[in-house]
Design an enzyme around this catalytic site. Structure first.
Site, short mmCIF file in Angstrom:
data_model
loop_
_atom_site.label_atom_id
_atom_site.label_comp_id
_atom_site.label_asym_id
_atom_site.label_seq_id
_atom_site.Cartn_x
_atom_site.Cartn_y
_atom_site.Cartn_z
N SER A 60 -15.99 -83.57 -10.86
CA SER A 60 -15.30 -82.33 -10.50
C SER A 60 -15.32 -82.11 -8.99
O SER A 60 -16.22 -82.56 -8.29
CB SER A 60 -15.96 -81.13 -11.18
OG SER A 60 -16.02 -81.32 -12.58
N1 SAH Z 1 -18.93 -82.06 -14.26
C1 SAH Z 1 -18.60 -83.42 -14.55
C2 SAH Z 1 -17.16 -83.46 -14.94
C3 SAH Z 1 -16.78 -84.60 -15.76
S1 SAH Z 1 -15.11 -84.54 -16.35
C4 SAH Z 1 -18.84 -84.24 -13.30
O1 SAH Z 1 -18.95 -83.64 -12.23
O2 SAH Z 1 -18.89 -85.46 -13.39
C5 SAH Z 1 -15.32 -83.82 -17.93
C6 SAH Z 1 -16.15 -84.57 -18.90
O3 SAH Z 1 -16.01 -83.91 -20.17
C7 SAH Z 1 -15.72 -86.02 -19.15
O4 SAH Z 1 -16.79 -86.87 -18.87
C8 SAH Z 1 -15.31 -86.04 -20.63
O5 SAH Z 1 -15.64 -87.24 -21.29
C9 SAH Z 1 -16.12 -84.88 -21.17
N2 SAH Z 1 -15.61 -84.32 -22.44
C10 SAH Z 1 -14.33 -84.09 -22.82
N3 SAH Z 1 -14.29 -83.58 -24.07
C11 SAH Z 1 -15.59 -83.49 -24.49
C12 SAH Z 1 -16.21 -83.05 -25.70
N4 SAH Z 1 -15.51 -82.59 -26.72
N5 SAH Z 1 -17.55 -83.11 -25.78
C13 SAH Z 1 -18.30 -83.58 -24.74
N6 SAH Z 1 -17.78 -84.00 -23.58
C14 SAH Z 1 -16.43 -83.96 -23.44
#
Ligand code: SAH
Length: 213
Positions: A60
């Site tokens: 993010s």
């Molecule tokens: N805050 C994280 C953002 C990652 S992007 C960072 O800074 O790296 C969002 C993440 O949500 C992704 O890794 C994706 O795989 C996860 N995601 C999407 N749907 C999800 C679900 N139903 N349960 C768990 N994780 C999920």
């Protein structure tokens, strides 16, 4: 590229964009974001931008991490436990873990979470419990309640299942929508047990997907 001065420039940018919580700014300034991304991209780690972390996902944007964390801190009464949905590379997880006693983090892509776990271990962060699971229904298995829930992935509409996992007085910070998304904050009123929703700025997150990858 990864020096304290570079990080402090990022913090100034966040302040210019309206982030005011000093505890959040201090944590961003102390968190080595370059360790959360591929080495080939580390020269861009302190730009205020989302970057790819593999598997079609992104780390993010720092502004969004700071803003959501600030909203959690401002809205929650007591803040003993936070559920994070979407561990990703673990950057937001580590920011939260430096500000609250206990973080629970759920991710549906196993290799991403495994790497995140290693990174947090390397940074000496010990107050995080990880689960490889679909976070659309919150923390699996137990009927837990959280003082805050923060989602890094956007459902099309607000999931009641997540609202139900808020402790009285708890706060849910979540992007909601499809092509256009709004940063949404829901507070579970401790007295009336009603949910109060407030919508903030337009945001762009990866979708909340169901099931395990
Ligand atoms: N805050 C994280 C953002 C990652 S992007 C960072 O800074 O790296 C969002 C993440 O949500 C992704 O890794 C994706 O795989 C996860 N995601 C999407 N749907 C999800 C679900 N139903 N349960 C768990 N994780 C999920």
């Amino acid at each position: 590229m990864t020096s304290k001065r570079t990080r402090d420039r990022l913090v100034s940018r966040l302040q210019e964009q309206g982030v005011t919580d000093q505890a959040v700014l201090d944590v961003v300034s102390n968190t080595p974001r370059h360790l959360f991304i591929d080495e080939a991209l580390s020269h861009r780690a302190y730009e205020d931008t989302a970057l790819p972390i593999g598997f079609g996902q992104t780390i993010s944007q720092p502004y969004i991490v700071a803003r959501m964390t600030e909203l959690v801190l401002a809205a929650a009464g007591k803040l003993d436990s936070v559920l994070e949905i979407g561990t990703g590379c673990g950057y937001q997880t580590s920011v939260l873990a430096q500000l609250v006693p206990k973080v629970y983090s759920v991710e549906r892509i196993k290799p991403l979470q495994d790497k995140a776990k290693q990174r947090l271990k390397g940074l000496g962060i010990k107050n995080v419990e990880f689960r490889y699971a679909d976070g659309g229904f919150g923390w699996p298995g137990e009927a837990k309640q959280f003082d805050a829930i923060l989602s890094a992935a956007a459902p099309r509409s607000l999931p009641q299942s997540l609202c139900d996992q808020l402790a009285p007085g708890g706060v849910l910070v979540i992007p909601v929508g499809g092509d256009t998304q709004e940063l949404t904050v829901v507070v579970r009123d401790a007295e009336t047990d009603k949910y109060h929703k407030q919508v903030y700025e337009a945001v762009k997150f990866v979708p909340l997907l169901s099931g395990l990858a």
